[in-house]
Design a protein around this motif. Structure first.
Motif, mmCIF file in Angstrom:
data_model
loop_
_atom_site.group_PDB
_atom_site.id
_atom_site.type_symbol
_atom_site.label_atom_id
_atom_site.label_comp_id
_atom_site.label_asym_id
_atom_site.label_seq_id
_atom_site.Cartn_x
_atom_site.Cartn_y
_atom_site.Cartn_z
ATOM 1 N N LEU A 126 0.823 -1.087 -0.116
ATOM 2 C CA LEU A 126 -0.002 -0.023 0.109
ATOM 3 C C LEU A 126 0.774 1.158 0.092
ATOM 4 O O LEU A 126 1.793 1.351 0.761
ATOM 5 C CB LEU A 126 -0.916 0.035 1.154
ATOM 6 N N TYR A 156 0.441 4.573 1.150
ATOM 7 C CA TYR A 156 -0.515 5.278 1.992
ATOM 8 C C TYR A 156 -0.074 7.034 1.667
ATOM 9 O O TYR A 156 0.830 7.424 1.850
ATOM 10 C CB TYR A 156 -0.257 5.158 3.441
ATOM 11 N N LEU A 197 -4.577 4.513 8.331
ATOM 12 C CA LEU A 197 -2.979 4.013 8.553
ATOM 13 C C LEU A 197 -3.184 2.802 9.761
ATOM 14 O O LEU A 197 -2.299 1.759 9.514
ATOM 15 C CB LEU A 197 -2.191 4.983 9.156
ATOM 16 N N VAL A 209 -1.498 -0.381 8.226
ATOM 17 C CA VAL A 209 -0.049 -0.143 8.470
ATOM 18 C C VAL A 209 0.993 -1.258 8.169
ATOM 19 O O VAL A 209 2.107 -0.987 7.590
ATOM 20 C CB VAL A 209 0.204 0.647 9.901
ATOM 21 N N VAL A 211 1.781 -1.043 4.479
ATOM 22 C CA VAL A 211 2.460 0.251 3.758
ATOM 23 C C VAL A 211 3.849 0.014 3.234
ATOM 24 O O VAL A 211 4.583 -0.396 4.267
ATOM 25 C CB VAL A 211 1.976 1.442 4.846
ATOM 26 N N VAL A 248 5.058 5.942 1.316
ATOM 27 C CA VAL A 248 4.113 7.104 1.919
ATOM 28 C C VAL A 248 4.487 8.290 1.063
ATOM 29 O O VAL A 248 5.520 8.909 0.946
ATOM 30 C CB VAL A 248 4.637 7.222 3.263
ATOM 31 N N LEU A 295 3.580 4.758 12.370
ATOM 32 C CA LEU A 295 4.527 4.116 11.161
ATOM 33 C C LEU A 295 5.884 3.665 12.083
ATOM 34 O O LEU A 295 6.323 2.497 11.774
ATOM 35 C CB LEU A 295 5.007 5.234 10.057
ATOM 36 N N TYR A 329 8.023 0.771 10.251
ATOM 37 C CA TYR A 329 8.341 1.112 8.863
ATOM 38 C C TYR A 329 9.902 1.569 8.505
ATOM 39 O O TYR A 329 10.455 2.271 9.343
ATOM 40 C CB TYR A 329 7.422 2.320 8.450
#
Length: 305
Positions: free
Chosen positions: A185, A187, A203, A207, A210, A213, A259, A264
């Protein structure tokens, strides 16, 4: 107890800050060299591609090296809903090859099936949508395409986007439900907000999927007016619906905290299309970098070049 190491992120930008491919009067006369020089001057580690970038890696590599910038990724107008997987993979092949040659790991894939380009001037209520019964088939096809991309070496970052079949938060939920892990994804804070969604709730829900971003902030007065008056996407952009992180109403400290908690790592990309005559590109690019890097560090990220 072992100390948790800071997660590394890099901050990039999209050249739409300087020049808009869809609407040439928005910075259409700005040379690529200006975009890249000011991207570097503002502090960014890389940029996504735009229409002014050469499409041959042998030509593009020395240009990017001269400015000391990485290629982050690049948008692709997908047609997965309309094409079979082989035809779609063949169509996107040259774009994936360029990204791979330039060291990018993900492609910005937006499915613009059932019409998009002229629709950027249509009221936001007038857009294509999948019926409930179409989602399982679509999800299976998109997963197969994403798996082919992963085998090639450039993974899919699916871009939910205003005016497309995956716009609203609920549609993103259906997309995630009906696709496999190969569909990452992208985001986008601003598109979630503009669609009437809740960027933080979105999110939190997804998440773990993801992989990329896009960091847009939103001016709340323009956002409210755009939705109330059923403005077109581009009219809202030209009225200033989007701005850089920290200059609007979206809670980026909370978003970056989510995140970071989810481990992330990758790119955070400032993508805040505005009219460059109203929003001086270098001024806003610098503001976006300074705000986003400060907030990312406060959330626990190690911002690297």
């Amino acid at each position: 107890m072992m100390e948790k190491h800071a997660l590394k992120v890099r901050i990039g930008i999209n050249p739409i800050t300087w020049t808009n491919d869809d609407v040439p009067e928005l910075g259409g006369d700005t040379p690529l060299e200006t975009c890249l020089a000011e991207t570097k001057l503002a502090g960014y580690a890389g940029t996504e591609l735009g229409g002014k970038f050469p499409r041959q890696s042998a030509v593009l590599k020395p240009i990017m090296e001269r400015f000391g910038l990485a290629v982050v990724s690049g948008w692709y107008d997908g047609r997965c809903d309309e094409n079979d997987v082989t035809r779609e993979m063949d169509a996107i092949g040259p774009h994936l090859q360029l990204l791979k040659d330039m060291g990018a790991t993900h492609v910005v894939y937006a499915d613009t099936s059932r019409g998009r380009h002229g629709a950027i001037w249509d009221p936001i209520s007038k857009r294509p949508a999948l019926s409930a019964g179409e989602w399982p088939t679509y999800g299976a096809k998109l997963t197969a395409l994403a798996e082919r991309m992963a085998e090639f070496g450039v993974r899919m970052a699916f871009h939910h986007h205003m005016g497309t079949i995956v716009e609203a938060d609920a549609e993103i939920g259906l997309l995630m439900k009906h696709t496999g892990e190969a569909v990452g994804l992208l985001y986008d804070t601003g598109h979630s907000a503009f669609s009437g969604g809740d960027p933080i709730a979105l999110l939190k829900s997804h998440v773990k999927r993801v992989v990329h971003v896009h960091c847009k902030d939103a001016r709340p007065d323009v956002l409210a007016r755009a939705r109330r008056d059923d403005m077109s996407f581009m009219d809202a952009v030209m009225e200033g619906i989007f701005t850089v992180p920290g200059d609007g109403s979206i809670d980026f400290p909370a978003i970056l905290g989510i995140l970071a908690e989810a481990d992330y790592s990758g790119w955070l990309v400032v993508e805040a299309e505005q009219d460059p005559k109203k929003a001086h590109p270098l001024t806003y690019a610098t503001m976006g970098f300074n705000n986003l890097s400060r907030m990312a560090k406060a959330a626990g990220f190690d911002v690297t070049n």
